[in-house]
Design a protein around this motif. Structure first.
Motif, mmCIF file in Angstrom:
data_model
loop_
_atom_site.group_PDB
_atom_site.id
_atom_site.type_symbol
_atom_site.label_atom_id
_atom_site.label_comp_id
_atom_site.label_asym_id
_atom_site.label_seq_id
_atom_site.Cartn_x
_atom_site.Cartn_y
_atom_site.Cartn_z
ATOM 1 N N SER A 151 0.817 -1.211 0.000
ATOM 2 C CA SER A 151 0.000 0.000 0.000
ATOM 3 C C SER A 151 0.847 1.256 0.000
ATOM 4 O O SER A 151 1.897 1.320 0.655
ATOM 5 N N LEU A 152 0.382 2.246 -0.737
ATOM 6 C CA LEU A 152 0.960 3.585 -0.725
ATOM 7 C C LEU A 152 0.062 4.479 0.102
ATOM 8 O O LEU A 152 -1.153 4.524 -0.117
ATOM 9 N N SER A 153 0.666 5.186 1.065
ATOM 10 C CA SER A 153 -0.114 6.070 1.918
ATOM 11 C C SER A 153 0.653 7.376 2.101
ATOM 12 O O SER A 153 1.518 7.490 2.979
ATOM 13 N N LEU A 154 0.352 8.354 1.260
ATOM 14 C CA LEU A 154 0.966 9.672 1.357
ATOM 15 C C LEU A 154 0.063 10.603 2.154
ATOM 16 O O LEU A 154 -1.148 10.383 2.274
ATOM 17 N N ASN A 155 0.656 11.654 2.689
ATOM 18 C CA ASN A 155 -0.088 12.622 3.473
ATOM 19 C C ASN A 155 -0.796 13.631 2.580
ATOM 20 O O ASN A 155 -0.449 13.809 1.406
ATOM 21 N N GLN A 207 0.407 8.414 -10.394
ATOM 22 C CA GLN A 207 -0.252 9.705 -10.194
ATOM 23 C C GLN A 207 -1.764 9.565 -10.330
ATOM 24 O O GLN A 207 -2.530 10.171 -9.573
ATOM 25 N N ALA A 208 -2.191 8.756 -11.306
ATOM 26 C CA ALA A 208 -3.627 8.568 -11.523
ATOM 27 C C ALA A 208 -4.265 7.761 -10.398
ATOM 28 O O ALA A 208 -5.422 8.009 -10.014
ATOM 29 N N THR A 209 -3.526 6.816 -9.841
ATOM 30 C CA THR A 209 -4.070 5.941 -8.796
ATOM 31 C C THR A 209 -3.990 6.581 -7.419
ATOM 32 O O THR A 209 -4.925 6.533 -6.621
ATOM 33 N N GLY A 210 -2.838 7.186 -7.114
ATOM 34 C CA GLY A 210 -2.659 7.803 -5.803
ATOM 35 C C GLY A 210 -2.538 6.774 -4.703
ATOM 36 O O GLY A 210 -2.033 5.660 -4.906
ATOM 37 N N ASN A 211 -2.988 7.151 -3.509
ATOM 38 C CA ASN A 211 -2.922 6.227 -2.367
ATOM 39 C C ASN A 211 -3.771 4.993 -2.620
ATOM 40 O O ASN A 211 -4.800 5.046 -3.309
ATOM 41 N N GLY A 212 -3.325 3.883 -2.034
ATOM 42 C CA GLY A 212 -4.094 2.657 -2.173
ATOM 43 C C GLY A 212 -3.192 1.457 -2.342
ATOM 44 O O GLY A 212 -1.965 1.522 -2.160
ATOM 45 N N VAL A 213 -3.804 0.353 -2.662
ATOM 46 C CA VAL A 213 -3.089 -0.919 -2.788
ATOM 47 C C VAL A 213 -2.545 -1.051 -4.200
ATOM 48 O O VAL A 213 -3.250 -0.792 -5.184
ATOM 49 N N TYR A 214 -1.280 -1.461 -4.289
ATOM 50 C CA TYR A 214 -0.635 -1.739 -5.560
ATOM 51 C C TYR A 214 -0.279 -3.220 -5.603
ATOM 52 O O TYR A 214 0.359 -3.738 -4.677
ATOM 53 N N THR A 215 -0.691 -3.882 -6.666
ATOM 54 C CA THR A 215 -0.447 -5.314 -6.808
ATOM 55 C C THR A 215 0.413 -5.551 -8.043
ATOM 56 O O THR A 215 0.060 -5.133 -9.154
ATOM 57 N N LEU A 216 1.556 -6.190 -7.829
ATOM 58 C CA LEU A 216 2.395 -6.603 -8.943
ATOM 59 C C LEU A 216 2.094 -8.066 -9.225
ATOM 60 O O LEU A 216 2.113 -8.899 -8.314
ATOM 61 N N SER A 217 1.845 -8.379 -10.482
ATOM 62 C CA SER A 217 1.510 -9.750 -10.865
ATOM 63 C C SER A 217 2.276 -10.148 -12.115
ATOM 64 O O SER A 217 2.905 -9.315 -12.780
ATOM 65 N N ASP A 218 2.218 -11.427 -12.424
ATOM 66 C CA ASP A 218 2.862 -12.026 -13.604
ATOM 67 C C ASP A 218 4.374 -11.959 -13.539
ATOM 68 O O ASP A 218 5.035 -12.033 -14.582
ATOM 69 N N LEU A 219 4.942 -11.839 -12.347
ATOM 70 C CA LEU A 219 6.392 -11.952 -12.190
ATOM 71 C C LEU A 219 6.677 -13.417 -11.859
ATOM 72 O O LEU A 219 6.453 -13.866 -10.734
ATOM 73 N N ASP A 220 7.150 -14.142 -12.846
ATOM 74 C CA ASP A 220 7.252 -15.596 -12.721
ATOM 75 C C ASP A 220 8.701 -16.042 -12.878
ATOM 76 O O ASP A 220 9.285 -15.939 -13.961
ATOM 77 N N VAL A 221 9.298 -16.523 -11.773
ATOM 78 C CA VAL A 221 10.656 -17.081 -11.819
ATOM 79 C C VAL A 221 10.651 -18.547 -11.396
ATOM 80 O O VAL A 221 11.685 -19.087 -11.001
ATOM 81 N N ASN A 222 9.490 -19.183 -11.495
ATOM 82 C CA ASN A 222 9.368 -20.573 -11.032
ATOM 83 C C ASN A 222 10.335 -21.513 -11.739
ATOM 84 O O ASN A 222 10.798 -22.496 -11.147
ATOM 85 N N SER A 223 10.627 -21.241 -12.995
ATOM 86 C CA SER A 223 11.512 -22.154 -13.727
ATOM 87 C C SER A 223 12.948 -22.090 -13.236
ATOM 88 O O SER A 223 13.768 -22.929 -13.619
#
Length: 596
Positions: A59-63, A122-138
């Protein structure tokens, strides 16, 4: 114990990386924070079997009042790389990548990737950020041999707030390693300007640190140990922690921020980061510094007015800016202009230029004759004329602006010769100067045109179109030549058309029978040319029977100087032609034949 065992088993080991350097700088009321998360379900040293996620959130939480200026996304992991991920469902492709190779008889690859995601954050601002599709399983089974299986992501967020002091914020990145292979790592940080060290801080984004390994693992700045116990003890700097959230479960990555107020001095322009590790394998990916700074940053740009042919005067419209600065730029800041290193003019700023402000000016410069037609024109602000300034600035390397200049000159040409042609009567003559179109010009790309008046040549109107059979009604006549180059500059020259009296041609057969052929004694090139000629005709006995001149008709066999018949009989006659021309002092004479 994992790194210690590796050290015992593999004595000969190599590691390769990229040096950390300045990526971006912000000057003004800025600060920064970290957002990120690991994809490891547990620290790799304590995993019974390798396992890794492909998605995690933070989460990003700016004042209130914090406005996002920049957001840089970094993601990393074991293996050769996964450079296409998603942030909150939006596809992200790496624009810059880093890599590291650990060679200890078995090759272990590591990677890091970068993308500028400022617009999205900038468009999203504060809130939850989810990174996905980062796959190093191999890659995790291979890396599990060495307990270096990991993946994670981080956002470096730079924000602005009018309530903040004036700071200089630098983002450095690369990929450098400290480990059992390389116990000591020095990272010099340049491009600093420390005016006040109050609330100075430094942040680190690092990968693959372990909380359970604290074998002489230290972090220093300018020789002073950095620590933040209990989160970051002095002997275990990279221990899977997040200074922003206070978490100690950021498995195998670190987002650490330290206060360095007492570890950096006013006036410093660089700092030395020193890391040690006798066992843990740590990859430093990014470093962020925030230092109080109150300095201007003068820059200059200029445009050159439209060049004028054959002029060594240049009028420049220049602009002085104080962008990305932390202090006003004072009035009377010197400006110097150079042509190939030679000072050719100077000026001063007229007003105080505020932070992010600008001022425009105009100057006319005279280029010395010693400067070639092509040269580099340099404008330097905060320059007293010898390359030195009078103010300390955020950057001393951006005070100049250079443009290549080419002065315009009229084309060179070969001077044309005057042309002579036979007088066809009353100084009329025909001329051929078609070859002059090429012979006059020096540069083959120049264009040559011909005119009857100088004003036409300058105005480029009414050109002479027929060059090979040009008729001059009267001579001498001046022909004007315009030679124009591809720059639009032109030269004017001229040559003269002259007629001269060519030798006349005598046709000495006369048959005045009215058939239109040889009815008179015809001499070509005589009438209206030799205006003062005199012609005498004598019979076989030497008696003058006829005289003529330019005002009388040609001889048709008549008699005007004898008593008796007014017509001469068919016979052979003798003529004497006095041309009365200084170029022909002797008369022409000969026989002519009259047939009745």
């Amino acid at each position: 114990m994992k790194k210690l065992l590796v050290f015992i088993l593999f004595i000969f080991q190599l590691s390769f990386s990229q040096n950390i350097g300045l990526y971006s700088q912000f000057n003004g009321r800025y600060d920064f924070t970290f957002v990120g998360n690991t994809l490891n379900p547990a620290e790799n040293s304590f995993q019974a079997a390798p396992s890794i996620f492909t998605t995690s959130s933070a989460s990003l939480s700016l004042n209130t009042g914090d406005n996002i200026e920049a957001a840089y996304l970094y993601w990393a992991g074991c293996g050769t790389g996964d450079f296409d991920v998603k942030l909150n469902g939006t596809d992200i492709t790496a624009t810059r990548t880093f890599s590291n190779i650990l060679d200890q008889g078995i090759i272990f690859n590591f990677f890091s990737a970068f993308a500028d995601v400022t617009a999205q954050v900038q468009a999203t601002g504060n809130g939850v950020y989810t990174l996905s599709d980062l796959d190093v399983n191999s890659f995790i089974n291979h890396h599990f041999q060495n307990r270096t299986n990991f993946a994670g992501w981080a956002l470096i967020v730079v924000y602005k707030n009018t309530a903040l002091p004036l700071n200089q914020l630098n983002v450095y990145d690369g990929m450098q390693v400290v480990s059992v292979l390389q116990n000591y790592l020095d990272v010099p940080l340049n491009a600093l300007n420390v005016i006040d060290n109050v609330d100075a801080k430094i942040g680190f984004l690092a990968w693959e640190g372990d909380s359970g390994i604290a074998n002489n693992e230290s972090l220093r700045i300018n020789g002073n140990i950095l620590s933040n116990p209990p989160l970051n003890p002095a002997n275990n700097a990279f221990n899977s922690t997040n200074s922003v959230t206070g978490s100690n479960q950021l498995y195998n990555m670190d987002l650490d921020i330290y206060n360095i107020q007492n570890n950096i001095n006013v006036g410093d322009t660089s700092a030395l980061i020193q890391l040690t590790s006798f066992q843990d394998y740590v990859m430093v990916n990014a470093i962020v510094t925030k230092l109080n700074s109150q300095l201007p940053d003068a820059r200059i740009t200029f445009t050159n007015s439209a060049p004028t042919c054959n002029s060594r005067e240049l009028t420049l419209n220049y602009t002085i800016t104080n962008f990305n600065s932390t202090a006003d730029l004072l009035a009377n800041t010197p400006i110097t202009f150079y042509a190939d290193g030679v000072v050719i003019g100077s000026a001063f700023t007229q007003n105080i230029i505020p932070i992010d402000g600008s001022e425009s000016g105009t100057i006319t410069l005279t280029i010395p004759a010693s400067i070639p037609l092509q040269f580099n024109l340099i404008a330097a602000v905060d320059d007293t004329g010898n390359g030195t300034g009078i103010y300390n600035e955020i950057s001393e390397s951006n005070n100049t602006f250079t443009l290549p200049i080419r002065l315009l000159v009229s084309p060179e040409f070969n001077i044309p010769n005057n042309i002579q042609s036979c007088n066809l009567g009353l100084t009329r003559a025909i001329f051929d100067f078609s070859a002059y179109e090429e012979s006059i010009k020096v540069n083959t790309t120049d264009e040559v045109t011909f005119y009857e008046t100088e004003s036409d040549a300058n105005a480029e109107i009414n050109p002479i179109l027929i060059l090979s059979n040009y008729e001059a009604v009267t001579t001498p006549k001046t022909i004007w030549v315009r030679i124009e180059n591809t720059d639009g500059c032109y030269s004017i020259t001229s040559f003269q058309l002259n007629s001269y009296n060519c030798p006349p041609i005598v046709y000495n057969a006369v048959s005045p029978n009215g058939d239109g052929l040889n009815d008179v004694f015809y001499i070509a090139g005589l009438r209206d040319i030799f205006l003062n000629f005199k012609l005498e005709v004598y019979n076989r006995w030497g008696r003058l029977i006829w005289t003529g001149d330019n005002n009388k008709p040609d001889w048709d066999g008549s008699v005007n100087h004898a008593i008796g018949e007014d017509k001469s009989p068919g016979a052979t006659y003798y003529y004497i032609l006095y041309l009365n021309d200084e170029n022909y002092p002797n008369p022409l004479n000969g026989y002519l034949y009259l047939k009745r």
